[in-house]
Structure formats: structure tokens, C-alpha cells
Design a protein around this motif. Structure first.
Motif, PDB file in Angstrom:
ATOM      1  N   ARG A   1      72.338 -67.051  10.869  1.00 26.64           N
ATOM      2  CA  ARG A   1      73.078 -65.480  11.077  1.00 26.64           C
ATOM      3  C   ARG A   1      74.316 -65.590  11.701  1.00 26.64           C
ATOM      4  NH1 ARG A   1      71.355 -60.499  13.726  1.00 26.64           N
ATOM      5  NH2 ARG A   1      71.719 -61.217  15.874  1.00 26.64           N
ATOM      6  N   VAL A   2      74.492 -66.496  12.772  1.00 23.37           N
ATOM      7  CA  VAL A   2      75.529 -66.434  13.407  1.00 23.37           C
ATOM      8  C   VAL A   2      76.899 -66.357  12.844  1.00 23.37           C
ATOM      9  CG1 VAL A   2      74.428 -67.683  15.181  1.00 23.37           C
ATOM     10  CG2 VAL A   2      75.942 -69.048  13.661  1.00 23.37           C
ATOM     11  N   LYS A   3      78.046 -65.441  13.263  1.00 25.96           N
ATOM     12  CA  LYS A   3      79.077 -65.264  12.692  1.00 25.96           C
ATOM     13  C   LYS A   3      80.008 -64.522  13.836  1.00 25.96           C
ATOM     14  CE  LYS A   3      77.850 -60.948  10.509  1.00 25.96           C
ATOM     15  NZ  LYS A   3      77.726 -60.443   9.269  1.00 25.96           N
ATOM     16  N   VAL A   4      81.352 -64.617  13.483  1.00 24.92           N
ATOM     17  CA  VAL A   4      82.317 -63.776  14.425  1.00 24.92           C
ATOM     18  C   VAL A   4      83.238 -62.986  13.320  1.00 24.92           C
ATOM     19  CG1 VAL A   4      84.252 -64.130  16.031  1.00 24.92           C
ATOM     20  CG2 VAL A   4      82.442 -65.615  16.198  1.00 24.92           C
ATOM     21  N   VAL A   5      83.268 -61.764  13.615  1.00 24.29           N
ATOM     22  CA  VAL A   5      84.073 -60.888  12.914  1.00 24.29           C
ATOM     23  C   VAL A   5      85.112 -60.178  13.484  1.00 24.29           C
ATOM     24  CG1 VAL A   5      83.944 -59.261  11.182  1.00 24.29           C
ATOM     25  CG2 VAL A   5      81.843 -60.657  11.361  1.00 24.29           C
ATOM     26  N   ALA A   6      86.540 -60.417  13.042  1.00 22.77           N
ATOM     27  CA  ALA A   6      87.241 -59.901  13.687  1.00 22.77           C
ATOM     28  C   ALA A   6      87.991 -58.782  12.702  1.00 22.77           C
ATOM     29  CB  ALA A   6      88.580 -60.834  13.746  1.00 22.77           C
ATOM     30  N   ASP A   7      88.162 -57.480  13.352  1.00 25.61           N
ATOM     31  CA  ASP A   7      88.652 -56.389  12.656  1.00 25.61           C
ATOM     32  C   ASP A   7      89.758 -55.657  13.591  1.00 25.61           C
ATOM     33  OD1 ASP A   7      87.217 -54.881  14.347  1.00 25.61           O
ATOM     34  OD2 ASP A   7      85.701 -54.555  13.097  1.00 25.61           O
ATOM     35  N   GLU A   8      90.420 -54.612  12.921  1.00 28.87           N
ATOM     36  CA  GLU A   8      91.182 -53.858  13.690  1.00 28.87           C
ATOM     37  C   GLU A   8      90.880 -53.326  15.137  1.00 28.87           C
ATOM     38  OE1 GLU A   8      94.306 -53.507  12.874  1.00 28.87           O
ATOM     39  OE2 GLU A   8      94.186 -54.404  10.809  1.00 28.87           O
ATOM     40  N   SER A   9      89.486 -53.237  15.205  1.00 27.12           N
ATOM     41  CA  SER A   9      89.272 -52.853  16.510  1.00 27.12           C
ATOM     42  C   SER A   9      88.780 -53.889  17.708  1.00 27.12           C
ATOM     43  CB  SER A   9      87.763 -51.604  16.549  1.00 27.12           C
ATOM     44  OG  SER A   9      86.810 -52.617  15.994  1.00 27.12           O
ATOM     45  N   GLY A  10      88.663 -54.845  17.142  1.00 21.48           N
ATOM     46  CA  GLY A  10      88.097 -56.216  18.116  1.00 21.48           C
ATOM     47  C   GLY A  10      87.286 -57.173  17.391  1.00 21.48           C
ATOM     48  N   VAL A  11      86.607 -57.731  18.111  1.00 17.00           N
ATOM     49  CA  VAL A  11      85.887 -58.995  17.568  1.00 17.00           C
ATOM     50  C   VAL A  11      84.240 -58.515  17.775  1.00 17.00           C
ATOM     51  CG1 VAL A  11      85.364 -61.426  17.932  1.00 17.00           C
ATOM     52  CG2 VAL A  11      87.731 -60.425  18.191  1.00 17.00           C
ATOM     53  N   THR A  12      83.523 -58.931  16.888  1.00 15.91           N
ATOM     54  CA  THR A  12      81.965 -58.845  16.946  1.00 15.91           C
ATOM     55  C   THR A  12      81.396 -60.094  16.990  1.00 15.91           C
ATOM     56  OG1 THR A  12      82.145 -56.552  15.847  1.00 15.91           O
ATOM     57  CG2 THR A  12      80.086 -57.836  15.985  1.00 15.91           C
ATOM     58  N   VAL A  13      80.792 -60.645  17.951  1.00 15.45           N
ATOM     59  CA  VAL A  13      80.147 -61.733  17.919  1.00 15.45           C
ATOM     60  C   VAL A  13      78.646 -61.495  17.715  1.00 15.45           C
ATOM     61  CG1 VAL A  13      79.606 -63.755  19.402  1.00 15.45           C
ATOM     62  CG2 VAL A  13      81.913 -62.661  19.662  1.00 15.45           C
TER      63      VAL A  13
END
Length: 151
Positions: A65-77
């Protein structure tokens, strides 16, 4: 900044994820079939085999399930047992050094956060490219001192 990907962008170890999920399904099916084929097992013992197979699948699914999501507000690890959202300015540096098992994010509070969603295991070149992209996004989006950026 034109060579940066459009947000949101998700980084995850695709091949590793596929191997983990397929292995989990195979392990579950094999253990379940073995439990059903062993005639000397009682219903409780068969159930314990199936539950063991399900637990093993669950563990492999957590690893996948591991992932890194970058969006306008920042990064979700998203790591194995947790999720953390970071503002862009909180990330000082994105590191993937030779021999590192995954990317490490150096944070403004003096700590380092492992980002298991970018790991060079099976697909080293992909992980290096993803780390460079995340580094470029971080550098482009984090404004630590607005006065410095105006020069």
C-alpha cells in the motif's frame, strides 16, 4: 517548471506492488487448498489454515500500500502502518543515496521521514526518476523565505 508533472501525482513501486499482491493471493489460495485437501484436519484446523493464509495476504497487502502523493497542498506519505501529510515548505530535501532502501525526506523540524513509495528495489531507474521529480516539485513549490525568492 514546464517539465514538472501536473498535480496530483502518485509515486508507488509498481512492480514491487504487483509482486507482493500476486504472491499474497497465491499464498492464500495454496494454503486454503492444502487445508481443504488434508482429510485428517477438523473444521477448526482448516479454518486456522485459511485464517493464516488471510493474515499472510494482509501483511503483504500492507507492504504493497505504500505510496507518495504530491498535490497542490503538499505531499502525503503512506507507509506500511501510517499516513502523514506534509506541507511543501516542511520538506527541506529529498534524498535517495546509493544503497538507500527508499527515499528519505529531510523535514524542517530536524527529523527525517522515510517515503517507502519510492524505492529502488526492482525498478531502480524508475525510483531514481521519481525521486528527481519529487525533488524538483519540492524545490519549485516550497517557499521558505519569500524575500529570498524575489531576487
Amino acid at each position: 517548471m514546464s517539465d514538472l508533472p501536473a498535480l496530483p501525482v502518485t509515486f508507488r513501486p509498481g512492480r514491487t506492488r504487483a509482486v507482493l499482491l500476486v504472491s499474497g493471493v497465491v499464498i492464500f489460495v495454496v494454503i486454503t487448498v492444502v487445508a481443504l485437501l488434508l482429510e485428517e484436519l477438523g473444521p477448526g484446523e482448516r479454518l486456522s489454515f485459511v485464517v493464516t493464509g488471510a493474515l499472510l495476504f494482509g501483511i503483504l497487502a500492507l507492504l504493497a500500500r505504500v505510496k507518495v502523493v504530491a498535490d497542490e497542498s503538499g505531499v502525503t506519505v503512506v507507509n506500511i502502518a501510517g499516513r502523514r501529510h506534509l506541507e511543501w515548505a516542511e520538506i527541506l530535501r529529498v534524498n535517495l543515496r546509493p544503497g538507500d532502501p527508499w527515499v528519505f525526506l529531510d523535514l524542517s523540524d530536524g527529523t527525517s521521514l522515510p517515503a517507502l513509495g519510492i524505492q529502488p528495489g526492482i525498478a531502480k531507474e524508475r525510483a531514481i526518476a521519481d525521486a528527481r521529480t519529487l525533488r524538483a516539485l519540492t524545490e519549485a513549490r516550497s517557499i521558505r523565505d519569500p524575500e529570498q525568492r524575489r531576487d
